[in-house]
Write a protein that holds these residues in place. Structure first.
Motif, PDB file in Angstrom:
ATOM      1  N   LYS A 108      31.731 -37.541 -54.823  1.00  0.00           N
ATOM      2  CA  LYS A 108      30.868 -36.689 -55.663  1.00  0.00           C
ATOM      3  C   LYS A 108      29.424 -36.668 -55.155  1.00  0.00           C
ATOM      4  O   LYS A 108      28.822 -35.605 -55.028  1.00  0.00           O
ATOM      5  CB  LYS A 108      30.886 -37.186 -57.125  1.00  0.00           C
ATOM      6  CG  LYS A 108      32.277 -37.243 -57.738  1.00  0.00           C
ATOM      7  CD  LYS A 108      32.243 -37.774 -59.145  1.00  0.00           C
ATOM      8  CE  LYS A 108      31.710 -39.197 -59.281  1.00  0.00           C
ATOM      9  NZ  LYS A 108      32.548 -40.218 -58.619  1.00  0.00           N
ATOM     10  N   THR A 109      28.889 -37.845 -54.876  1.00  0.00           N
ATOM     11  CA  THR A 109      27.490 -37.894 -54.434  1.00  0.00           C
ATOM     12  C   THR A 109      27.339 -37.234 -53.064  1.00  0.00           C
ATOM     13  O   THR A 109      26.350 -36.539 -52.806  1.00  0.00           O
ATOM     14  CB  THR A 109      26.993 -39.354 -54.425  1.00  0.00           C
ATOM     15  OG1 THR A 109      27.197 -39.906 -55.736  1.00  0.00           O
ATOM     16  CG2 THR A 109      25.517 -39.434 -54.086  1.00  0.00           C
ATOM     17  N   HIS A 110      28.340 -37.419 -52.215  1.00  0.00           N
ATOM     18  CA  HIS A 110      28.352 -36.759 -50.899  1.00  0.00           C
ATOM     19  C   HIS A 110      28.267 -35.235 -51.094  1.00  0.00           C
ATOM     20  O   HIS A 110      27.472 -34.555 -50.428  1.00  0.00           O
ATOM     21  CB  HIS A 110      29.637 -37.160 -50.167  1.00  0.00           C
ATOM     22  CG  HIS A 110      29.807 -36.536 -48.817  1.00  0.00           C
ATOM     23  ND1 HIS A 110      29.480 -37.183 -47.660  1.00  0.00           N
ATOM     24  CD2 HIS A 110      30.264 -35.308 -48.448  1.00  0.00           C
ATOM     25  CE1 HIS A 110      29.728 -36.387 -46.624  1.00  0.00           C
ATOM     26  NE2 HIS A 110      30.211 -35.248 -47.082  1.00  0.00           N
ATOM     27  N   ILE A 163      21.495 -35.079 -61.517  1.00  0.00           N
ATOM     28  CA  ILE A 163      21.667 -36.333 -62.269  1.00  0.00           C
ATOM     29  C   ILE A 163      22.971 -36.953 -61.773  1.00  0.00           C
ATOM     30  O   ILE A 163      24.061 -36.444 -62.057  1.00  0.00           O
ATOM     31  CB  ILE A 163      21.797 -36.111 -63.783  1.00  0.00           C
ATOM     32  CG1 ILE A 163      20.735 -35.163 -64.318  1.00  0.00           C
ATOM     33  CG2 ILE A 163      21.739 -37.451 -64.531  1.00  0.00           C
ATOM     34  CD1 ILE A 163      20.990 -34.745 -65.774  1.00  0.00           C
ATOM     35  N   ASP A 164      22.850 -38.022 -61.008  1.00  0.00           N
ATOM     36  CA  ASP A 164      24.035 -38.663 -60.438  1.00  0.00           C
ATOM     37  C   ASP A 164      24.518 -39.757 -61.389  1.00  0.00           C
ATOM     38  O   ASP A 164      23.702 -40.498 -61.941  1.00  0.00           O
ATOM     39  CB  ASP A 164      23.650 -39.259 -59.067  1.00  0.00           C
ATOM     40  CG  ASP A 164      24.856 -39.455 -58.156  1.00  0.00           C
ATOM     41  OD1 ASP A 164      25.969 -39.008 -58.507  1.00  0.00           O
ATOM     42  OD2 ASP A 164      24.668 -40.057 -57.082  1.00  0.00           O
ATOM     43  N   ASP A 165      25.828 -39.824 -61.589  1.00  0.00           N
ATOM     44  CA  ASP A 165      26.438 -40.897 -62.378  1.00  0.00           C
ATOM     45  C   ASP A 165      26.029 -40.903 -63.842  1.00  0.00           C
ATOM     46  O   ASP A 165      25.682 -41.951 -64.405  1.00  0.00           O
ATOM     47  CB  ASP A 165      26.125 -42.258 -61.750  1.00  0.00           C
ATOM     48  CG  ASP A 165      27.212 -42.668 -60.766  1.00  0.00           C
ATOM     49  OD1 ASP A 165      28.374 -42.274 -60.977  1.00  0.00           O
ATOM     50  OD2 ASP A 165      26.895 -43.375 -59.802  1.00  0.00           O
ATOM     51  N   LEU A 166      26.104 -39.763 -64.466  1.00  0.00           N
ATOM     52  CA  LEU A 166      25.845 -39.684 -65.907  1.00  0.00           C
ATOM     53  C   LEU A 166      27.011 -40.335 -66.662  1.00  0.00           C
ATOM     54  O   LEU A 166      28.173 -40.100 -66.328  1.00  0.00           O
ATOM     55  CB  LEU A 166      25.701 -38.209 -66.332  1.00  0.00           C
ATOM     56  CG  LEU A 166      25.354 -37.949 -67.796  1.00  0.00           C
ATOM     57  CD1 LEU A 166      23.943 -38.423 -68.119  1.00  0.00           C
ATOM     58  CD2 LEU A 166      25.498 -36.467 -68.139  1.00  0.00           C
ATOM     59  N   ARG A 231      37.102 -43.686 -51.277  1.00  0.00           N
ATOM     60  CA  ARG A 231      36.881 -43.578 -49.828  1.00  0.00           C
ATOM     61  C   ARG A 231      36.143 -44.796 -49.299  1.00  0.00           C
ATOM     62  O   ARG A 231      36.209 -45.094 -48.114  1.00  0.00           O
ATOM     63  CB  ARG A 231      36.081 -42.315 -49.506  1.00  0.00           C
ATOM     64  CG  ARG A 231      36.721 -41.065 -50.064  1.00  0.00           C
ATOM     65  CD  ARG A 231      35.858 -39.857 -49.772  1.00  0.00           C
ATOM     66  NE  ARG A 231      35.945 -39.469 -48.378  1.00  0.00           N
ATOM     67  CZ  ARG A 231      36.252 -38.257 -47.950  1.00  0.00           C
ATOM     68  NH1 ARG A 231      36.533 -37.308 -48.797  1.00  0.00           N
ATOM     69  NH2 ARG A 231      36.273 -37.990 -46.674  1.00  0.00           N
ATOM     70  N   ARG A 232      35.421 -45.500 -50.176  1.00  0.00           N
ATOM     71  CA  ARG A 232      34.692 -46.685 -49.711  1.00  0.00           C
ATOM     72  C   ARG A 232      35.647 -47.814 -49.353  1.00  0.00           C
ATOM     73  O   ARG A 232      35.351 -48.634 -48.502  1.00  0.00           O
ATOM     74  CB  ARG A 232      33.729 -47.183 -50.782  1.00  0.00           C
ATOM     75  CG  ARG A 232      32.578 -46.257 -51.014  1.00  0.00           C
ATOM     76  CD  ARG A 232      31.484 -46.927 -51.798  1.00  0.00           C
ATOM     77  NE  ARG A 232      30.565 -45.921 -52.265  1.00  0.00           N
ATOM     78  CZ  ARG A 232      30.698 -45.264 -53.404  1.00  0.00           C
ATOM     79  NH1 ARG A 232      31.718 -45.525 -54.197  1.00  0.00           N
ATOM     80  NH2 ARG A 232      29.833 -44.348 -53.746  1.00  0.00           N
ATOM     81  N   ARG A 233      36.773 -47.855 -50.030  1.00  0.00           N
ATOM     82  CA  ARG A 233      37.729 -48.937 -49.759  1.00  0.00           C
ATOM     83  C   ARG A 233      38.663 -48.572 -48.615  1.00  0.00           C
ATOM     84  O   ARG A 233      39.506 -49.380 -48.224  1.00  0.00           O
ATOM     85  CB  ARG A 233      38.587 -49.210 -50.997  1.00  0.00           C
ATOM     86  CG  ARG A 233      37.774 -49.820 -52.114  1.00  0.00           C
ATOM     87  CD  ARG A 233      38.608 -49.817 -53.391  1.00  0.00           C
ATOM     88  NE  ARG A 233      37.803 -50.251 -54.515  1.00  0.00           N
ATOM     89  CZ  ARG A 233      37.866 -51.469 -55.036  1.00  0.00           C
ATOM     90  NH1 ARG A 233      38.683 -52.359 -54.531  1.00  0.00           N
ATOM     91  NH2 ARG A 233      37.114 -51.773 -56.050  1.00  0.00           N
TER      92      ARG A 233
END
Ligand SMILES: Nc1ncnc2c1ncn2[C@@H]1O[C@H](COP(=O)(O)OP(=O)(O)O)[C@@H](O)[C@H]1O
Ligand SMILES: [Mg+2]
Length: 237
Positions: A108-110, A163-166, A231-233
């Protein structure tokens, strides 16, 4: 609009993005000394975007069709408004919002920072304010020597806001609920484009954010749900 000299695409991690979008570096670095040319606005916007994009996402490219459609719609509306007002530069002032939902690590942030780079490259002026919800609450907590209402207005009045991670905080408090309501209600009433990411699933939203915020989000936002592994894992898809 300030004139911006030709830019080095490597410095702004643009080579791949230019190639994917079929935009030539010659175009980007064109425009003589006209500060209002779309190419100059693009160079200016790319340089501003680089100041607000975190290192980790500096080369992000949005590839979600919904995200790209949202960016294209904002850009088209900005161009229409520019033509209607005979304004020298197309700028984001109003528009729909986008709500990106999905579990942690689904990109999402990407996509959000990719959208900022995308819009910058279109040559539309956009003054982004970017924050995570958690950082925003921290910045707004009343404390000595801080005008938290002025700080609130910086988010409230941004011509375009990320607004990231609401809704990520473990427990909503009266304070976070009030900030969410005042912010979303203002941006809803003034039709100000807001890009929101959240790792809530759709049915959790109203329990977490309350009916009044949820109802406004439903009306003001396009919605896109991201799925897949974290994707981080590096989990296999
Ligand atoms: N389309 C993509 N291409 C390459 N890397 C990606 C892409 N989407 C996400 N990533 C990487 O995967 C990880 C998780 O993505 P992120 O956007 O931070 O997830 P979320 O915000 O949903 O938790 C990050 O390291 C990010 O850089
Ligand atoms: Mg994220």
């Amino acid at each position: 609009m300030q004139w911006t000299p030709p830019i080095n695409p490597k410095r702004f991690h643009l080579e791949k993005l230019l190639a994917v979008r079929g935009i030539s570096l010659d175009w980007l670095n064109s425009g003589d000394a006209d500060p209002h040319s779309p190419a100059n606005v693009a160079r200016y916007s790319i340089a501003r975007a680089a100041e607000i994009i975190p290192f980790h996402y500096r080369d992000a490219i949005a590839d979600s069709p919904e995200v790209l459609a949202w960016v294209a719609e904002l850009a088209a509306e900005a161009r229409e408004a520019q033509a209607a007002r005979s304004a020298p530069v197309a700028a984001i002032t109003h528009g729909r919002s986008l709500l990106m939902l999905g579990p942690t690590g689904t990109g999402k942030t990407h996509q959000a920072y990719g959208a900022i780079r995308e819009l910058a490259l279109t040559g539309i002026a956009a003054r982004w304010v970017v924050t995570t919800a958690a950082d925003m609450y921290a910045a707004l907590r009343p404390r000595h020597g801080i005008d938290s209402e002025a700080e609130f207005c910086r988010y409230r009045d941004a011509s375009i806001l990320l607004i990231d991670d609401l809704g990520a905080e473990r427990k909503p408090t009266e304070f976070t609920e009030e900030v969410n309501f005042r912010l979303i209600n203002w941006r809803y009433e003034h039709h100000l484009p807001t890009l929101i990411t959240s790792n809530l699933v759709p049915k959790e939203i109203s329990a977490r954010l309350g009916d009044r915020v949820t109802s406004r989000l439903i009306e003001m936002c396009e919605r896109v749900v991201f799925k897949g592994p974290d994707r981080r894992r590096g989990e296999a898809a």
